[in-house]
Design an enzyme around this catalytic site. Structure first.
Site, short mmCIF file in Angstrom:
data_model
loop_
_atom_site.label_atom_id
_atom_site.label_comp_id
_atom_site.label_asym_id
_atom_site.label_seq_id
_atom_site.Cartn_x
_atom_site.Cartn_y
_atom_site.Cartn_z
CB CYS A 392 -59.52 53.09 38.07
SG CYS A 392 -60.69 51.73 38.23
CG HIS A 523 -55.87 50.51 36.92
ND1 HIS A 523 -55.63 51.39 37.94
CD2 HIS A 523 -57.00 49.86 37.25
CE1 HIS A 523 -56.57 51.29 38.86
NE2 HIS A 523 -57.43 50.36 38.46
CD GLU A 525 -52.40 52.59 36.84
OE1 GLU A 525 -52.98 53.15 35.89
OE2 GLU A 525 -52.98 52.31 37.92
N1 GLN Z 1 -63.60 51.66 43.57
C1 GLN Z 1 -63.82 51.73 42.15
C2 GLN Z 1 -64.46 50.46 41.61
O1 GLN Z 1 -64.38 49.43 42.24
C3 GLN Z 1 -62.54 52.04 41.42
C4 GLN Z 1 -61.55 50.94 41.49
C5 GLN Z 1 -60.14 51.39 41.15
O2 GLN Z 1 -59.83 52.56 41.19
N2 GLN Z 1 -59.27 50.46 40.85
O3 GLN Z 1 -65.02 50.47 40.57
#
Ligand code: GLN
Length: 549
Positions: A392, A523, A525
């Site tokens: 992400c 994600h 994970e």
């Molecule tokens: N801050 C970034 C966004 O909002 C990544 C979010 C994250 O890593 N879950 O897009």
């Protein structure tokens, strides 16, 4: 065969928090499922937040996202991993959620002019939610973990709801107290009194536990077992010894040695459809956790790693487990080191320190702190050919790094950090702008499962072995479409895209250029499971093993 009544197993904590109630619940879930029942776990969190999404991970631990997009407690991740199934939004409940429903109903005259009170309206709403969850999941047994500890003010109404459920269905409800037995070092003796007090407190609410899981750093001896049985009015057989273990994945196996599943089923008047060594597959996995022949040193670089003087890896529990699963199945052990990216900015750590690692992960995150340190980390991994996996934020910042240092877009950035950057290679999604302008922060990110299509011949496609995937998301920003051609021309490949082709889901460097340099907007994970590790984590581990010094 006569259809059985639906059964409810409640798990409550005694003495103190953090003794492994979630792991105990997950393990019981695994065992009962393995014995042939459809079990639906439910996590109850007594706080007033409507979901876990607005809480800082240093306060609360990881925010675990379900397929539906609901942002929940990290215990939901434990349930999914131990039971290897996807949970539904009905499987999670907070006081905030319950109160909100009741108050909204009151505002729309749903109570027909009556007094609306904690009892029975809140407790009824709690019971309705438990019953609805069982129905949605078509389960045989609901396994409900009440957060907090006996004696807290916050969870009293949940315990009261459970009590009334038991009064109405005495043979269908089973209470488990997960308690803690200290062994004070000066005395060298295990003390049962705090557990007795917890039971007495529970009794004062009208609840008698049917089973006590005695957590301690050593096993329970016969004398202590007898003591607990007598003073807590419970049969000796229903006092389960639960000493500390090397790995949480040992717990189901240990519980089964004590026949915990059989005892619960007997008390609920059930017989298991599946007999024999029902944990056979699980044991194969457990053996893998102990047999690793090589050790991989992996740096996790980011933030959220400390709270006061304590270090909090809980904020990334799913990442840790995902890495471990993939390592175990490749006969390796993953040794994770947490590096605060700020240390590279202040000079406390030299970037060259990263050379010592077999792989680098940058997990998800928000906001600007430590970001330049992360970007330097990614540059180092890219230039030195160290396997890199970005999750992400770790993907978005890999795009920023590539734009700055390869494409030559000086000071390129995400608008999350610098809204005025000349090269906003990562930008807020258009629908998100409106939400934030209206102060709408709760549960409003791009959340949950979305499909993606993979490009042929890419590292991603090779890892998954298929072209259509579905993964869980939690973000507000995305790769800015205006820069895609420019970035791809310089060699970064967007190998996964939303079906519309508009959202970039995976960025990678080809295998010919780098052993493993890949970031996901989602994600992965959250979908890694012990017996079926996640393909991208596995590909990362394979690369780490291959390039290991
Ligand atoms: N801050 C970034 C966004 O909002 C990544 C979010 C994250 O890593 N879950 O897009």
């Amino acid at each position: 065969m006569k259809k059985q009544n639906h059964k409810y197993v409640f798990v409550i904590g005694g003495v103190m928090s953090g003794v492994g109630k979630g792991i105990a619940t997950s393990s019981i879930g695994r065992i009962l499922e393995a014995k042939g029942f459809n079990v639906n776990p439910i996590k109850i969190d007594p706080y007033l937040n409507v979901d876990a999404g607005t809480m800082n991970p240093t306060e609360h631990g990881e925010v675990f996202v379900l397929n539906s997009g609901l942002e929940t407690d990290q215990d939901m991740g434990n349930y999914e991993r131990f039971m290897e199934k996807d949970l539904t939004p009905e499987d999670y409940m907070t006081s905030g959620m319950v109160y909100k429903t009741v108050i909204d109903r009151e505002r729309s005259l749903g109570y027909g002019g009556k007094f609306v009170e904690a009892i029975p309206h809140i407790t009824n709403e709690i019971k309705e939610r438990i019953v609805r969850s069982a129905k949605v999941n078509k389960s045989d047994i609901s396994l409900i973990e009440i957060g907090g500890t006996v004696g807290d003010y916050q969870n009293i109404l949940f315990i009261e709801a459970a009590r009334t459920l038991k009064i109405r269905n005495p043979h269908d409800v089973f209470f488990i107290l997960v308690s803690y037995l200290p062994v004070p070092s000066k005395l060298g003796e295990m003390k049962t009194r705090p557990t007795q007090n917890a039971v007495h407190q529970l009794n004062s609410y009208g609840v008698q536990p049917d089973m006590i899981i005695a957590r301690s750093h050593i096993p329970l001896d016969q004398k202590r077992k007898q003591k607990i049985a007598i003073w807590c009015s419970i049969s000796e057989e229903n006092v389960i010894s639960a000493p500390d273990v090397d790995s949480v994945y040992d717990v189901p196996v240990n519980f089964e040695k004590d026949k915990i599943g059989e005892i619960i089923l007997k008390n609920l008047g059930l017989t298991a459809p599946k007999k024999g060594d029902v944990l056979k597959d699980w044991k194969k996995f457990v053996a893998k956790t102990k047999n690793g022949t090589s050790t991989l040193n992996i740096a996790v670089v980011g933030k959220y790693f400390d709270t006061g003087d304590f270090f909090l890896s809980d904020a990334y529990i799913s990442v840790i487990e995902a890495v471990k699963f993939s390592a175990y199945w490749q006969n390796a052990k993953a040794n994770l080191t947490w590096i605060n990216s700020k240390d590279f900015e202040t000079g406390k750590l030299k970037i060259e320190a990263l050379e010592a690692y077999d792989g680098i992960i940058v997990p998800g995150g928000f906001g600007s702190s430590g970001i330049e340190g992360v970007i330097e980390t990614i540059r180092f991994a890219r230039e030195k050919g160290i396997p890199y996996f970005g999750l992400c934020y770790g993907m978005q910042l890999a795009v920023v790094e590539f734009a700055r240092n390869v494409v030559g877009l000086k000071d390129a950035n995400t608008t999350e950090i610098n809204p005025k950057t000349k090269y906003p290679v990562i930008d807020i999604m258009s629908d998100q702008k409106v939400l934030l302008a209206n102060g709408n922060y709760g549960g409003s990110m791009r959340l949950g499962s979305y499909p993606a299509h993979l490009k042929k011949g890419t590292v991603a496609m090779k890892a998954y072995g298929k072209a259509k995937i579905s993964e869980r998301h939690r973000h507000r920003y995305e790769v800015n479409p205006e820069f895609i051609t420019q970035i791809e021309e310089q060699g970064l490949v967007f190998s996964g895209m939303s079906p519309s082709g508009k959202l970039m889901e995976i960025a990678e460097l080809p295998e010919s250029v780098h052993p493993f340099f890949l970031g996901t907007q989602f994600h992965p994970e959250f979908l890694a499971r012990p017996l079926s590790p996640h393909p991208l984590f596995s590909a990362f581990i394979t690369a780490c093993l291959k390039t290991k010094k």
